[in-house]
Design an enzyme around this catalytic site. Structure first.
Site, PDB file in Angstrom:
ATOM      1  N   ASP A  21      -0.960  38.363  71.867  1.00  0.00           N
ATOM      2  CA  ASP A  21       0.172  37.458  72.099  1.00  0.00           C
ATOM      3  C   ASP A  21       0.944  37.392  70.786  1.00  0.00           C
ATOM      4  OD1 ASP A  21       1.954  35.392  72.438  1.00  0.00           O
ATOM      5  OD2 ASP A  21       0.434  33.835  72.770  1.00  0.00           O
ATOM      6  N   LYS A  83      10.570  36.672  65.928  1.00  0.00           N
ATOM      7  CA  LYS A  83      10.698  37.069  67.335  1.00  0.00           C
ATOM      8  C   LYS A  83      12.112  36.787  67.849  1.00  0.00           C
ATOM      9  CE  LYS A  83       8.030  36.479  71.617  1.00  0.00           C
ATOM     10  NZ  LYS A  83       6.876  35.759  72.172  1.00  0.00           N
ATOM     11  N   GLU A 182       4.757  37.250  79.480  1.00  0.00           N
ATOM     12  CA  GLU A 182       3.870  36.148  79.105  1.00  0.00           C
ATOM     13  C   GLU A 182       3.444  35.257  80.284  1.00  0.00           C
ATOM     14  OE1 GLU A 182       6.171  34.647  75.872  1.00  0.00           O
ATOM     15  OE2 GLU A 182       5.646  36.362  74.616  1.00  0.00           O
ATOM     16  N   ASP A 204       6.614  28.278  81.169  1.00  0.00           N
ATOM     17  CA  ASP A 204       6.177  28.695  79.828  1.00  0.00           C
ATOM     18  C   ASP A 204       7.218  28.314  78.787  1.00  0.00           C
ATOM     19  OD1 ASP A 204       5.405  30.009  77.545  1.00  0.00           O
ATOM     20  OD2 ASP A 204       5.224  32.000  78.441  1.00  0.00           O
TER      21      ASP A 204
END
Ligand SMILES: [Zn+2]
Lengths: 617, 206
Positions: A21, A83, A182, A204
């Site tokens: 992850d 990210k 994810e 999420d």
């Protein structure tokens, strides 16, 4: 060991596939144990690697806790939330760059160049350093090389963002077997297929991105029906909101603008994050900062906090409603809801989800670990160790080509199950035309300029012929990673059509190759440095022993020439010591060893004599 | 007839070689791929089962440790499977696919080409839409009424399609296909109107 005693498991030894992850704030690596997925700790026992990378004074990139530490001491040489920059151009991120302590090079265009010290790095290179840290944690844990991984990405990531993530893996020396969305990974980790049938929504809300996915479960198949989200919405936004308030406060109270003081900002950021996290369990807390003898404290109630973040939480609701609609469902048809991401610990977020889906959300698994655990399950599926589960994911954005007047013609619609494909036949507009240019975009808008430019494909060397006679079939295929592959064929000849690809954002293959070579060189350098250090440690030991021997009576038993040979060898070793050449250091150690042989013998004899003296016979 | 790329044994359009079990180059024909006859009416439950079963057999996740050739075929086959399932489970897309395979030209239905029998109604509708966009909410009831009428027309078109599907499936009559094309065009036109009115009503309600 003799081969007789080796156990034959009946299949060739395979390298382990880990699940990663790669988060905005934190990253984790996990693997499939005999029956269940487990997060792999670092050698210090910590399960979480902060997604922070810093350039050390020695010019080395360091990631994780070490990087996080340097965020306070060396903020301008430290990158976090990288990210958010993956697969982006410089123009895309102007707003958020203001909040970052690092700078980006003015030459940045299709790929952002982050300036750290006197060097520049692209976001995939920074992410690669986080991946290297995770890879090395896994290797230390297993005591074997780890070269293959599944990496998770936000479901709403576009092609360039996915490609950038894959590039990061390659630069880190990992073969990325699959990019998994994810929320889908989270559904896999929950093992919700145990109830065999049903519809599940996965909400999420992570550090920097928001995803919602709706899945149908059918006998071990996890079929994503629709996905939606916002790649620019997450816990970071809440932190920035509180940070701005604290900066305004300190500006009035202290009469000092801290917004350009990177060290103070990082301390303040830690303080607001701490307050935010506390408010998930207590009704009132404070944001506290002590800085150069000055104190700042602001009380923050959960009530006020909830008022502040309501607009952010509300921004997640429209994507949820759209997703339910796109799945062709009513909210009543959703059986279960799963919460993923650290920000879903916030009570207001849970309430909003519960109200929208009219169901109590699942929170049994740690929302910070569930994605990594799911990635490990997918890794086991790919390795062939888990055979009763299968993920069928979708592409989050429509894929199209620009046509006359800048209008987009959609070829693959969003929420299509991947792999998905479309075929178009192209021809020439004028006689003798040798090239056809195809502009591929991603997005839902009518006009190409409002969509995300993905790449330009130049069909080259078309045989000259009258207009409209050439027939070139172009096949667009989105693979199971959500990444576009394009092939072209001349229908008349049946031969493969040559073409040149110019990605609009991201690294070219050549650039990635160069980075891989460089990182191998770096690994080589690291290895060399370690060998030098080991030789130096050995040299330290022998030099200290010689120093101690000078006080021994054995030293006096040597003749002048023997003593001067030792002195010479000591000096030569000291000179070689800093030469960065482990072979030279070792050669001098050997020499010193040889010329001190007599000394060592004498010392041994002295020791025996004194031992005998002290013993009554 | 093709030969197996692996063992050379002749193949009869199956996904896997009957002799060495290696995955073969997939056919791009949606019906043949799914092992179905080319019928316009399909049992959606049966289609779904075929989709799930073939996904289990063909998905790239299952081929990671296989040869590059099989991995490539697995990717291509799964793309065809997914495309086929997406098209064949939707009765309009399915009919368009069959028309195209049967050599009918199914160009874009242009919004200017109003079906003549709808001319008057569409004219009225556009006026009402204009009023609503101009902020005159008195046009709302009229639009709601028109909306219900167009939805009914769409259902009617779907019923007609089902009839024609059955006729084509039993007789193979190309006239039925030609008629399908006409109904599809009309339905597409109505569908666009329905979604436009839906959008405007939602916008004015908000
Ligand atoms: Zn064969």
């Amino acid at each position: 060991m003799s081969p007789m005693f080796q156990i034959d498991f009946g299949r060739p030894v395979r390298s382990r596939v880990v699940g990663i992850d790669l988060g905005t704030t934190n990253s984790l690596v996990a693997y499939m144990d005999l029956t269940s997925p487990k997060v792999i700790p670092d050698p210090g026992g910590s399960l979480i690697v902060p997604s922070v990378v810093s350039l050390s004074g020695a010019g080395e990139l360091v990631a994780g806790n070490e990087g996080r530490q340097m965020l306070l001491t060396d903020p301008e040489r430290t990158v976090y939330s990288v990210k958010r920059l993956m697969g982006k151009g410089a123009a895309d991120v102007q707003d958020e760059l203001q909040l970052f302590p690092f700078h980006i090079a003015s030459a940045s265009d299709a790929v952002i160049q982050i300036e750290l010290g006197d060097r520049t790095f692209t976001p995939p290179e920074i992410s690669a350093q986080i991946l290297r840290q995770l890879k090395s944690n896994a290797e230390a844990y297993f005591g074997e090389r780890v070269t293959q991984a599944v990496i998770t990405v936000p479901a709403y990531f576009n092609d360039a963002q996915r490609q950038a993530t894959k590039d990061a893996g390659r630069i880190a020396g990992l073969e990325v077997l699959r990019l998994v969305n994810e929320p889908t990974a989270a559904a896999l980790a929950y093992g919700l297929d145990k109830r065999k049938e049903g519809v599940v929504a996965v909400y999420d809300l992570g550090g920097g991105t928001f995803d919602i996915s709706i899945l149908k479960l059918h006998q071990g198949i996890f079929e994503v029906l629709a996905t939606n989200g916002d790649t620019h919405l997450g816990g970071d936004d809440i932190d920035n909101l509180l940070l701005r308030i604290a900066l305004e406060d300190t500006a009035t109270e202290w009469g000092e603008d801290l917004s350009t003081n990177h060290e103070a900002i990082q301390l303040l950021r830690r303080a607001v994050i701490e307050a935010k996290e506390q408010l998930s369990t207590v009704p009132v807390t404070s944001i506290r900062l002590e800085y150069h003898g000055k104190k700042y404290e602001r009380e923050l109630t959960r009530e006020l906090f909830e008022q502040l973040i309501t607009p952010i939480v509300d921004r997640t609701l429209a994507p949820c409603r759209n997703c339910i609609h796109d799945a062709g469902l009513n909210v009543e048809q959703i059986d279960e809801v799963v919460l993923v991401g650290g920000s879903t610990r916030i009570p207001l977020v849970r309430q909003a989800v519960e109200k929208l889906f009219r169901a109590k959300p699942h929170t049994e698994l740690n929302p910070e670990q569930v994605v990594a655990l799911g990635a490990a399950v997918q890794a086991a599926i790919l390795a062939g160790d888990v055979t009763d589960k299968l993920l069928l994911d979708v592409t989050p954005l429509s894929l199209g080509i620009e046509t006359m007047g800048g209008v987009v013609s959609k070829l693959i619609h969003r929420n299509s199950t991947i792999p998905a494909s479309a075929t178009e036949v192209f021809t020439t507009a004028v006689e003798g035309q040798r090239n056809v240019l195809i502009h591929v975009v991603q997005g839902e808008r009518e006009l190409a300029r409002d969509c995300r430019s993905l790449a330009r494909f130049d069909l080259k060397d078309i045989d000259p012929m009258p207009a409209g006679m050439a027939r070139i079939e172009v096949r667009f295929l989105i693979d199971a990673n959500g990444i576009l592959n394009v092939t072209a064929r001349d229908i008349r000849t049946g031969k493969e059509q040559s073409m040149e690809v110019k990605p609009s954002y991201g690294l070219t293959d050549e650039q990635v190759e160069a980075m891989i070579r460089e990182s191998i060189d770096l690994a080589e350098e690291d290895f060399k440095a370690r060998q030098v250090r080991e030789a130096q440690v050995e040299a330290d030991t022998i030099l200290a022993a010689v120093e101690r021997a000078r006080d021994n009576e054995a030293w006096l038993e040597l003749d002048d020439e023997e003593r001067s040979r030792i002195e010479r060898a000591v000096n030569e070793l000291l000179m070689a010591y800093h030469a960065d050449d482990h072979l030279l250091i070792r050669a001098q150690i050997d020499k010193l060893n040889t010329v001190t042989m007599k000394l060592a013998e004498n010392m041994m004899n002295t020791a025996v004599r004194s031992a005998l003296k002290g013993t009554k016979i | 007839m093709e030969a197996c790329w692996q063992c050379g044994h002749p193949q009869h359009e199956s996904l896997f070689c009957q002799f060495c079990n290696s995955l073969q180059r997939p056919t791009p024909d949606y019906y043949r791929f799914l092992g179905l006859e080319r019928k316009l009416s399909l049992d959606s439950k049966d289609l779904q089962n075929r989709f799930y079963n073939l996904s289990r057999l063909l998905h790239p996740d299952r081929y990671l440790r296989r040869t590059p050739k099989e991995r490539q075929y697995s990717l291509e086959a799964t793309a065809i499977l997914n495309d086929a399932y997406r098209v064949l489970r939707d009765h309009v897309l399915r009919a368009e696919y069959v028309l195209k395979e049967e050599g009918f030209n199914i160009g874009e239905q242009r919004s200017e080409n109003v079906p003549p029998e709808l001319l008057e109604e569409v004219f009225e509708l556009n006026l009402a839409l204009e009023e609503l966009r101009g902020g005159d909410s008195s046009a709302r009831p009229q639009l709601c009424e028109a909306y219900a009428r167009f939805v009914a027309m769409q259902d009617e078109a779907d019923n007609r399609l089902s009839e024609l599907f059955r006729r084509y499936d039993t007789t193979g009559d190309r006239e039925a296909l030609a008629e399908v094309r006409g109904v599809l065009n009309r339905r597409k036109y109505i569908r666009n109107l329905v979604s436009e009115v839906e959008k405007e009503l939602a916008a004015s309600a908000a």
